[in-house]
Design a protein around this motif. Sequence first.
Motif, short mmCIF file in Angstrom:
data_model
loop_
_atom_site.label_atom_id
_atom_site.label_comp_id
_atom_site.label_asym_id
_atom_site.label_seq_id
_atom_site.Cartn_x
_atom_site.Cartn_y
_atom_site.Cartn_z
N TRP A 14 0.83 -1.20 0.00
CA TRP A 14 0.00 0.00 0.00
C TRP A 14 0.87 1.26 0.00
CZ3 TRP A 14 -0.88 3.94 3.57
CH2 TRP A 14 -2.07 4.66 3.44
N VAL A 15 1.88 1.28 0.88
CA VAL A 15 2.80 2.43 0.95
C VAL A 15 3.57 2.56 -0.36
CG1 VAL A 15 4.89 3.31 2.06
CG2 VAL A 15 2.99 2.50 3.46
N GLU A 16 4.04 1.46 -0.90
CA GLU A 16 4.77 1.49 -2.17
C GLU A 16 3.90 2.05 -3.29
OE1 GLU A 16 6.45 -1.87 -5.14
OE2 GLU A 16 7.23 -1.98 -3.09
N ALA A 17 2.63 1.65 -3.32
CA ALA A 17 1.71 2.16 -4.35
C ALA A 17 1.53 3.67 -4.20
CB ALA A 17 0.37 1.44 -4.26
N SER A 20 4.55 5.62 -5.30
CA SER A 20 4.73 5.62 -6.75
C SER A 20 3.80 6.61 -7.44
CB SER A 20 4.49 4.21 -7.31
OG SER A 20 3.10 3.92 -7.34
N HIS A 21 2.76 7.05 -6.72
CA HIS A 21 1.72 7.94 -7.26
C HIS A 21 0.96 7.29 -8.42
CE1 HIS A 21 3.30 11.94 -5.44
NE2 HIS A 21 3.63 10.91 -4.69
N ASP A 22 0.97 5.97 -8.49
CA ASP A 22 0.26 5.22 -9.54
C ASP A 22 -1.16 4.96 -9.05
OD1 ASP A 22 -0.87 3.14 -11.11
OD2 ASP A 22 1.13 2.43 -11.66
N GLU A 56 -15.13 4.37 -7.51
CA GLU A 56 -15.02 5.47 -8.49
C GLU A 56 -14.89 6.82 -7.80
OE1 GLU A 56 -14.32 5.49 -11.76
OE2 GLU A 56 -14.05 3.36 -11.34
N ALA A 57 -15.68 7.03 -6.75
CA ALA A 57 -15.56 8.27 -5.97
C ALA A 57 -14.20 8.33 -5.28
CB ALA A 57 -16.69 8.36 -4.95
N LEU A 58 -13.71 7.18 -4.84
CA LEU A 58 -12.38 7.13 -4.22
C LEU A 58 -11.30 7.49 -5.23
CD1 LEU A 58 -11.18 6.36 -1.41
CD2 LEU A 58 -10.69 4.12 -2.40
N ARG A 59 -11.45 7.02 -6.46
CA ARG A 59 -10.51 7.38 -7.53
C ARG A 59 -10.46 8.90 -7.70
NH1 ARG A 59 -7.95 5.43 -11.97
NH2 ARG A 59 -8.77 3.33 -11.70
N ASP A 60 -11.62 9.52 -7.77
CA ASP A 60 -11.68 10.98 -7.94
C ASP A 60 -11.02 11.70 -6.77
OD1 ASP A 60 -13.07 10.57 -10.32
OD2 ASP A 60 -15.03 10.97 -9.41
N TYR A 61 -11.30 11.22 -5.54
CA TYR A 61 -10.72 11.84 -4.36
C TYR A 61 -9.20 11.66 -4.33
CZ TYR A 61 -9.12 12.06 0.47
OH TYR A 61 -8.39 12.34 1.61
N PHE A 62 -8.72 10.46 -4.58
CA PHE A 62 -7.28 10.22 -4.57
C PHE A 62 -6.58 11.01 -5.67
CE2 PHE A 62 -7.43 5.73 -2.44
CZ PHE A 62 -7.66 6.33 -1.21
N LYS A 63 -7.21 11.13 -6.82
CA LYS A 63 -6.64 11.92 -7.91
C LYS A 63 -6.47 13.37 -7.48
CE LYS A 63 -7.08 12.97 -12.76
NZ LYS A 63 -7.98 13.61 -13.68
N LYS A 64 -7.50 13.93 -6.86
CA LYS A 64 -7.41 15.30 -6.35
C LYS A 64 -6.33 15.41 -5.28
CE LYS A 64 -12.18 16.59 -7.18
NZ LYS A 64 -13.50 16.85 -6.60
N GLY A 65 -6.26 14.41 -4.41
CA GLY A 65 -5.25 14.42 -3.36
C GLY A 65 -3.83 14.42 -3.91
N LEU A 66 -3.60 13.62 -4.94
CA LEU A 66 -2.27 13.59 -5.56
C LEU A 66 -1.95 14.90 -6.27
CD1 LEU A 66 -2.28 9.93 -6.92
CD2 LEU A 66 -0.84 10.85 -5.07
N VAL A 68 -3.19 17.93 -5.21
CA VAL A 68 -3.00 18.90 -4.14
C VAL A 68 -1.65 18.69 -3.45
CG1 VAL A 68 -3.87 19.63 -1.86
CG2 VAL A 68 -5.47 19.24 -3.74
N TYR A 69 -1.22 17.43 -3.34
CA TYR A 69 0.04 17.09 -2.68
C TYR A 69 0.95 16.35 -3.67
CZ TYR A 69 -2.79 18.05 1.45
OH TYR A 69 -3.60 18.65 2.38
N PRO A 70 1.54 17.07 -4.63
CA PRO A 70 2.36 16.41 -5.66
C PRO A 70 3.63 15.76 -5.10
CG PRO A 70 2.54 18.80 -5.83
CD PRO A 70 1.48 18.52 -4.81
N ASP A 71 4.06 16.18 -3.91
CA ASP A 71 5.26 15.59 -3.31
C ASP A 71 4.91 14.54 -2.25
OD1 ASP A 71 4.20 17.49 -1.59
OD2 ASP A 71 6.15 18.15 -0.85
N LEU A 72 3.68 14.07 -2.27
CA LEU A 72 3.20 13.12 -1.28
C LEU A 72 4.11 11.90 -1.17
CD1 LEU A 72 -0.22 12.20 -0.26
CD2 LEU A 72 1.02 10.32 -1.30
#
Length: 119
Positions: A14-17, A20-22, A56-66, A68-72
């Motif tokens: 999970w952490v590795e994923a 990777s921002h994938d 699908e809603a989680l995908r949208d949220y995670f996409k926004k999160g990545l 907002v936090y590009p250096d996550l």
Amino acid sequence: MLTQEQAQQLAYQWVEAWNSHDLDEILAHYTEDVVLVSPVAAKILDDPLGTVNGKEALRDYFKKGLEVYPDLKFELIDVMWGLFSVVFYYINQKGSKTGEFMEVGSTGKITKVIANYNG
């Protein structure tokens, strides 16, 4: 029922994923009917309930999160496990600590997440 080894393997994958921002790799850990509750979701989605329902809603949220936090980046501190749940305790790129309680279904995928932050 989860074993300690399965819980640790899930945590490391999970952490590795996330690191990777994938987005597809991240989402591979969740069921279609996943529910996530998080103060960060409340902020990013401008929704005081901070609840995300479904993959699908989680995908949208995670996409926004990545976005907002590009250096996550996450650094795993500890993994706690139960019969059907785990807690991932980690530090993010800002040095803030997070504990995420996750219920895990019979397929080994995450069905529910309750995220807690220290700052």
